[in-house]
Design an enzyme around this catalytic site. Structure first.
Site, PDB file in Angstrom:
ATOM      1  N   SER A 191     123.257 -13.280  32.381  1.00 51.82           N
ATOM      2  CA  SER A 191     122.730 -11.972  31.363  1.00 51.82           C
ATOM      3  C   SER A 191     123.560 -11.425  31.357  1.00 51.82           C
ATOM      4  CB  SER A 191     120.908 -12.549  30.795  1.00 51.82           C
ATOM      5  OG  SER A 191     120.492 -11.877  31.735  1.00 51.82           O
ATOM      6  N   HIS A 219     121.188 -17.880  27.050  1.00 51.42           N
ATOM      7  CA  HIS A 219     122.432 -17.827  26.676  1.00 51.42           C
ATOM      8  C   HIS A 219     123.508 -18.837  26.802  1.00 51.42           C
ATOM      9  CE1 HIS A 219     120.668 -13.494  26.789  1.00 51.42           C
ATOM     10  NE2 HIS A 219     120.462 -13.549  27.908  1.00 51.42           N
ATOM     11  N   LYS A 251     117.364 -16.326  21.096  1.00 51.47           N
ATOM     12  CA  LYS A 251     119.042 -15.656  20.410  1.00 51.47           C
ATOM     13  C   LYS A 251     119.009 -15.994  19.626  1.00 51.47           C
ATOM     14  CE  LYS A 251     117.904 -13.615  25.410  1.00 51.47           C
ATOM     15  NZ  LYS A 251     116.401 -13.283  24.693  1.00 51.47           N
TER      16      LYS A 251
HETATM   17  C1  LIG Z   1     118.254 -15.437  31.612  1.00 51.90           C
HETATM   18  C2  LIG Z   1     116.960 -15.030  29.811  1.00 51.90           C
HETATM   19  N1  LIG Z   1     116.027 -16.306  29.913  1.00 51.90           N
HETATM   20  C3  LIG Z   1     114.997 -15.197  29.503  1.00 51.90           C
HETATM   21  C4  LIG Z   1     115.033 -14.752  29.037  1.00 51.90           C
HETATM   22  C5  LIG Z   1     113.365 -14.184  28.554  1.00 51.90           C
HETATM   23  O1  LIG Z   1     113.035 -14.489  26.591  1.00 51.90           O
HETATM   24  P1  LIG Z   1     113.041 -13.407  25.811  1.00 51.90           P
HETATM   25  O2  LIG Z   1     113.187 -12.900  25.228  1.00 51.90           O
HETATM   26  O3  LIG Z   1     112.715 -15.135  24.725  1.00 51.90           O
HETATM   27  O4  LIG Z   1     111.739 -13.875  26.218  1.00 51.90           O
HETATM   28  C6  LIG Z   1     115.667 -13.701  28.803  1.00 51.90           C
HETATM   29  C7  LIG Z   1     115.893 -12.685  28.159  1.00 51.90           C
HETATM   30  O5  LIG Z   1     116.419 -11.908  27.605  1.00 51.90           O
HETATM   31  C8  LIG Z   1     117.703 -13.414  29.824  1.00 51.90           C
HETATM   32  O6  LIG Z   1     117.933 -13.473  29.106  1.00 51.90           O
END
Ligand SMILES: Cc1ncc(COP(=O)(O)O)c(C=O)c1O
Length: 404
Positions: A191, A219, A251
């Protein structure tokens, strides 16, 4: 005399790592900006700034506001209202949740899936419910915080391997105690860096050492793979390559919630053991309906996936040609390396002053010396906007001495 007893309280809020006032004084604080309207073509209306090109969000395929998705959410409100009665295990599962889970399973070519109220909660609950003391969890060093928190909660031995370094992963696997379970966890697309985990090699090593594999597709769904189905499609690997296929609904999918897809045994286990499923309310009906419709739209409108990949190349090629270091990204997350924290802040301000909504990501989120603008490209950005953003970032980088 006996030692003094402290009367009074230790301050509730420990010292913060962020020098917020300093950023504000320099006009470089752009976090928590108030936006009041999402506009077409990946633009946004920001209170006090007007219309801006959005490079800070994750609407990878531009599905927020899609008529079919909005209509599905409205119909769900009419039928079910806005909430659930609490947790699904006790209050009953809406037909809509079952339909959403079947849709996710078919999209990810898995036997079944389970949804929870957020991606964060899904990672926490999944890792911590599967592992016990005596087990080992092995993580890529750049994994998302929600994976790290899930590992710490699990009581398993928590070890990390250098980012995307397969020799180091193999060493960690060799060292792991085989009397317990061994789980390898990685982001599909990282990310902060935008690069892709070497799934073929990770999967081969997991097989060789008898480890289970969990991949977070926050992502990658909608972004990679010829038709946006994610990381197995990207590498042309069979759908059973990953044991635990985790993803978010927040997302590419314009909703809220998280999911795990996998075999029926795993999903039944999580529905009865994962604490975020048992002790936290379900995804609200309009969000569940929106998510279900969004998976359909990804398949019905393949131009969106093609467009995000074209837009990424157009943007990244321009920046790389101008001398920017973009690390190893090959996806819609483009880290534009600025070096020091002040450089990151100054380039973010340069862009924000010119109508581009983009954030600097600085230490402690990324290591000191690797401050960056993190630009997220969308399928619905126009080519003119992509070119404009690249030109401003290049011009700003030259003025600030970040590139020659
Ligand atoms: C790689 C990754 N996993 C999990 C999450 C968490 O997801 P959520 O925002 O739906 O709680 C994010 C959020 O930015 C993320 O980038």
């Amino acid at each position: 005399m006996a030692g003094k007893t402290t009367v009074g309280r230790v301050p509730l809020t420990p010292e913060m790592l962020w020098p917020i006032d300093e950023y504000k004084e320099k006009g470089q604080y752009f976090y928590l900006e108030a936006t009041d309207e999402l506009l077409p073509n990946g633009r946004v209306h920001v209170i006090g700034h007007g219309e801006m090109i959005m490079l800070g969000g994750y609407s990878y395929l531009g599905l927020i506001g899609h008529p079919k998705i909005n209509a599905a959410a409205r119909a769900a409100i009419e039928k079910y209202g806005t909430g659930t009665y609490g947790v699904r295990l006790l209050a009953g599962s809406l037909e809509l949740h079952n339909e959403l889970e079947e849709r996710i399973a078919s999209f990810k070519q898995a036997e079944a899936s389970v949804t929870m109220s957020s991606g964060y909660a899904t990672n926490l609950a999944t890792i911590s419910s599967l592992l016990r003391k005596g087990d080992t969890v092995i993580c890529d060093k750049l994994n998302h915080a929600s994976i790290v928190d899930g590992c710490m909660l699990s009581l398993a031995k928590f070890v990390r391997f250098r980012h995307n370094d397969m020799d180091h992963l193999e060493r960690r696997l060799r060292e792991a105690d085989r009397d317990g379970r061994v789980l390898v966890v990685a982001d599909a697309v990282f990310s902060m860096d935008g690069d892709i985990i070497n799934l073929p090699e990770v999967a081969r090593l997991c097989k060789k050492y008898g480890a289970y594999l969990m991949i977070d597709e926050a992502h990658s769904v909608g972004v990679i793979g010829k038709t946006g189905h994610g990381i197995e499609e990207h590498f042309d690997l069979p759908p059973d390559t990953i044991d635990i296929k985790m993803g978010t609904l927040s997302k590419t999918i314009p909703s809220a919630g998280g999911y795990v897809a996998g075999n029926t045994e795993l999903i039944t286990f999580l529905k009865h053991e994962a604490r975020a499923f048992i002790y936290s309310a379900a995804v609200p009906p309009p969000s569940a309906a929106a998510a279900k419709a969004a998976f359909d739209v990804i398949e019905e409108e393949p131009w969106r996936v093609e467009s995000i990949q074209t837009n990424y190349h157009r943007f990244a090629d321009k920046l790389r040609d101008a001398g920017y270091n973009l690390l190893f990204t090959e996806t819609a997350i483009v880290p534009v390396i600025c070096g020091s924290t002040p450089n990151g802040g100054a380039l973010a301000k340069y862009c924000q002053d010119r109508g581009i909504f983009v954030q600097a990501i600085v230490s402690p989120v990324v290591p000191e010396g690797s401050a960056r603008l993190r630009a997220c490209i969308s399928a619905v950005h126009t080519q003119e906007d992509i070119d404009y953003c690249a030109d401003v970032i290049i011009e700003g980088g030259r003025k600030l001495g970040i590139i020659d």
